[in-house]
Design a protein around this motif. Sequence first.
Motif, PDB file in Angstrom:
ATOM      1  N   VAL A  67      57.227  34.397  14.165  1.00 44.98           N
ATOM      2  CA  VAL A  67      56.300  35.369  13.581  1.00 44.98           C
ATOM      3  C   VAL A  67      55.165  35.700  14.551  1.00 44.98           C
ATOM      4  N   VAL A  68      54.573  34.671  15.150  1.00 42.20           N
ATOM      5  CA  VAL A  68      53.471  34.918  16.092  1.00 42.20           C
ATOM      6  C   VAL A  68      53.977  35.698  17.306  1.00 42.20           C
ATOM      7  N   GLY A  69      55.118  35.281  17.853  1.00 43.79           N
ATOM      8  CA  GLY A  69      55.688  36.017  18.982  1.00 43.79           C
ATOM      9  C   GLY A  69      56.039  37.446  18.623  1.00 43.79           C
ATOM     10  N   PHE A  70      56.528  37.642  17.403  1.00 49.57           N
ATOM     11  CA  PHE A  70      56.882  38.989  16.940  1.00 49.57           C
ATOM     12  C   PHE A  70      55.649  39.874  16.833  1.00 49.57           C
ATOM     13  N   LEU A  71      54.555  39.337  16.317  1.00 52.45           N
ATOM     14  CA  LEU A  71      53.323  40.119  16.209  1.00 52.45           C
ATOM     15  C   LEU A  71      52.813  40.525  17.585  1.00 52.45           C
ATOM     16  N   PHE A  72      52.881  39.610  18.537  1.00 49.63           N
ATOM     17  CA  PHE A  72      52.507  39.949  19.917  1.00 49.63           C
ATOM     18  C   PHE A  72      53.441  41.021  20.469  1.00 49.63           C
ATOM     19  N   ALA A  73      54.740  40.902  20.174  1.00 42.14           N
ATOM     20  CA  ALA A  73      55.715  41.877  20.665  1.00 42.14           C
ATOM     21  C   ALA A  73      55.426  43.262  20.101  1.00 42.14           C
ATOM     22  N   VAL A  74      55.078  43.331  18.823  1.00 43.38           N
ATOM     23  CA  VAL A  74      54.765  44.620  18.206  1.00 43.38           C
ATOM     24  C   VAL A  74      53.545  45.239  18.871  1.00 43.38           C
ATOM     25  N   PHE A  75      52.486  44.451  19.023  1.00 40.58           N
ATOM     26  CA  PHE A  75      51.245  44.985  19.613  1.00 40.58           C
ATOM     27  C   PHE A  75      51.463  45.442  21.049  1.00 40.58           C
ATOM     28  N   PHE A  76      51.984  44.548  21.885  1.00 41.06           N
ATOM     29  CA  PHE A  76      52.146  44.891  23.299  1.00 41.06           C
ATOM     30  C   PHE A  76      53.266  45.897  23.502  1.00 41.06           C
ATOM     31  N   GLY A  77      54.288  45.868  22.654  1.00 45.86           N
ATOM     32  CA  GLY A  77      55.347  46.855  22.769  1.00 45.86           C
ATOM     33  C   GLY A  77      54.842  48.266  22.529  1.00 45.86           C
ATOM     34  N   ILE A  78      54.017  48.435  21.488  1.00 45.34           N
ATOM     35  CA  ILE A  78      53.454  49.760  21.203  1.00 45.34           C
ATOM     36  C   ILE A  78      52.491  50.176  22.301  1.00 45.34           C
ATOM     37  N   ALA A 129      57.923  36.922  22.456  1.00 41.47           N
ATOM     38  CA  ALA A 129      57.189  38.178  22.649  1.00 41.47           C
ATOM     39  C   ALA A 129      57.801  39.014  23.772  1.00 41.47           C
ATOM     40  N   VAL A 130      58.156  38.358  24.880  1.00 41.36           N
ATOM     41  CA  VAL A 130      58.715  39.076  26.028  1.00 41.36           C
ATOM     42  C   VAL A 130      60.043  39.732  25.672  1.00 41.36           C
ATOM     43  N   PHE A 131      60.909  38.982  24.979  1.00 40.52           N
ATOM     44  CA  PHE A 131      62.221  39.526  24.637  1.00 40.52           C
ATOM     45  C   PHE A 131      62.161  40.478  23.439  1.00 40.52           C
ATOM     46  N   GLY A 132      61.062  40.453  22.688  1.00 42.66           N
ATOM     47  CA  GLY A 132      60.976  41.304  21.513  1.00 42.66           C
ATOM     48  C   GLY A 132      60.299  42.633  21.729  1.00 42.66           C
ATOM     49  N   LEU A 133      59.545  42.774  22.823  1.00 43.48           N
ATOM     50  CA  LEU A 133      58.752  43.994  22.975  1.00 43.48           C
ATOM     51  C   LEU A 133      59.539  45.175  23.537  1.00 43.48           C
ATOM     52  N   PHE A 134      60.656  44.927  24.217  1.00 42.57           N
ATOM     53  CA  PHE A 134      61.374  46.024  24.877  1.00 42.57           C
ATOM     54  C   PHE A 134      61.836  47.108  23.911  1.00 42.57           C
ATOM     55  N   PRO A 135      62.577  46.790  22.836  1.00 41.46           N
ATOM     56  CA  PRO A 135      63.009  47.876  21.937  1.00 41.46           C
ATOM     57  C   PRO A 135      61.839  48.604  21.284  1.00 41.46           C
ATOM     58  N   ILE A 136      60.734  47.898  21.065  1.00 40.92           N
ATOM     59  CA  ILE A 136      59.563  48.548  20.467  1.00 40.92           C
ATOM     60  C   ILE A 136      58.944  49.515  21.461  1.00 40.92           C
ATOM     61  N   ALA A 137      58.812  49.098  22.722  1.00 38.49           N
ATOM     62  CA  ALA A 137      58.253  49.973  23.750  1.00 38.49           C
ATOM     63  C   ALA A 137      59.122  51.206  23.956  1.00 38.49           C
ATOM     64  N   VAL A 138      60.436  51.009  23.997  1.00 34.26           N
ATOM     65  CA  VAL A 138      61.358  52.130  24.220  1.00 34.26           C
ATOM     66  C   VAL A 138      61.286  53.125  23.065  1.00 34.26           C
ATOM     67  N   GLN A 139      61.309  52.634  21.838  1.00 36.34           N
ATOM     68  CA  GLN A 139      61.262  53.530  20.692  1.00 36.34           C
ATOM     69  C   GLN A 139      59.904  54.202  20.557  1.00 36.34           C
ATOM     70  N   THR A 140      58.845  53.551  21.013  1.00 36.33           N
ATOM     71  CA  THR A 140      57.534  54.198  21.007  1.00 36.33           C
ATOM     72  C   THR A 140      57.522  55.391  21.950  1.00 36.33           C
ATOM     73  N   VAL A 141      58.062  55.206  23.152  1.00 36.01           N
ATOM     74  CA  VAL A 141      58.143  56.312  24.114  1.00 36.01           C
ATOM     75  C   VAL A 141      59.000  57.447  23.559  1.00 36.01           C
ATOM     76  N   ARG A 142      60.165  57.104  23.055  1.00 40.27           N
ATOM     77  CA  ARG A 142      61.070  58.131  22.553  1.00 40.27           C
ATOM     78  C   ARG A 142      60.484  58.840  21.334  1.00 40.27           C
ATOM     79  N   GLY A 143      59.832  58.074  20.480  1.00 35.73           N
ATOM     80  CA  GLY A 143      59.221  58.681  19.303  1.00 35.73           C
ATOM     81  C   GLY A 143      58.128  59.663  19.675  1.00 35.73           C
ATOM     82  N   LEU A 144      57.273  59.285  20.619  1.00 27.84           N
ATOM     83  CA  LEU A 144      56.191  60.178  21.050  1.00 27.84           C
ATOM     84  C   LEU A 144      56.753  61.409  21.748  1.00 27.84           C
ATOM     85  N   GLU A 145      57.788  61.241  22.550  1.00 29.11           N
ATOM     86  CA  GLU A 145      58.383  62.381  23.248  1.00 29.11           C
ATOM     87  C   GLU A 145      59.076  63.333  22.280  1.00 29.11           C
ATOM     88  N   ALA A 146      59.497  62.816  21.121  1.00 28.89           N
ATOM     89  CA  ALA A 146      60.211  63.654  20.153  1.00 28.89           C
ATOM     90  C   ALA A 146      59.274  64.402  19.209  1.00 28.89           C
TER      91      ALA A 146
END
Length: 260
Positions: A67-78, A129-146
């Motif tokens: 849970v803690v790693g996931f919260l970090f992944a969400v924040f840093f991924g976005i 956190a490191v392994f969880g942030l990638f899909p969030i970062a990618v979808q953030t970029v794609r979402g903003l570009e769309a």
Amino acid sequence: MSIAKRLKRRMPTVIAVIVLLAVWETWVDLGHVSPTMISAPSEIFAATIETWNTLGPAAAITGYEGVVGFLFAVFFGIMIGIALYCSHTFNAAFYPLLAAAQTMPLISIAPLFLIWFGFEISGKIVIVAVFGLFPIAVQTVRGLEAVPQFYSDVALTCGATPVWTLWHVKLRVAARQIYGGIRVSAAYIFATASTAEYLGARKGLGIWLQAAYNSFRTPLIFSATIVIILMTCVLMLAVNASERILLGPAGDDEDPDADQ
């Protein structure tokens, strides 16, 4: 959606699970399958109850790390996704490195984290956190570009600044797609934490699994696996609930004039 409709929608899944468990139990009993090869659901349930005094605390530790790693992944991924969207230079420099980092297997990275953090929980949180942030970062970029350009044009025409438009307009429109990345990340959080523990830790489901494997207690391996699945389901439900609270039902984003 009403409760009755939700139950009706989930009924095929419930029936499929019941049938699967019944076939599994019958196959093990009638086929006289060795318990060390595969355990019947009844044996797994009994083993889970019997060992819950040690399985529960192990699950709590893995749950905390996840849970803690996931919260970090969400924040840093976005945050990383926003940076990649806003700066073409940053995108060109770091996106390939971010993508390459995700291709490295956990087994090759875990020893480094053991050297840096030892067997402490903090190292597992960083790995998650490191392994969880990638899909969030990618979808953030794609979402903003769309996001259609007219959203920004309207906001800027009304006097909004580009920064305000990004945070209050573009991110809101892209939020559904960002949540898609969050859900993908949530699906692997506890599995990642458990694997990291298995490769080196003092406590947690990974260590519990390792002990079960070393003692050839197959039912306990299934017990830990089921706990990981249940923890993942709870996290996914929490993600869906937060999306509904923050953004409302998915149908609210549909254009009412789309079919006219």
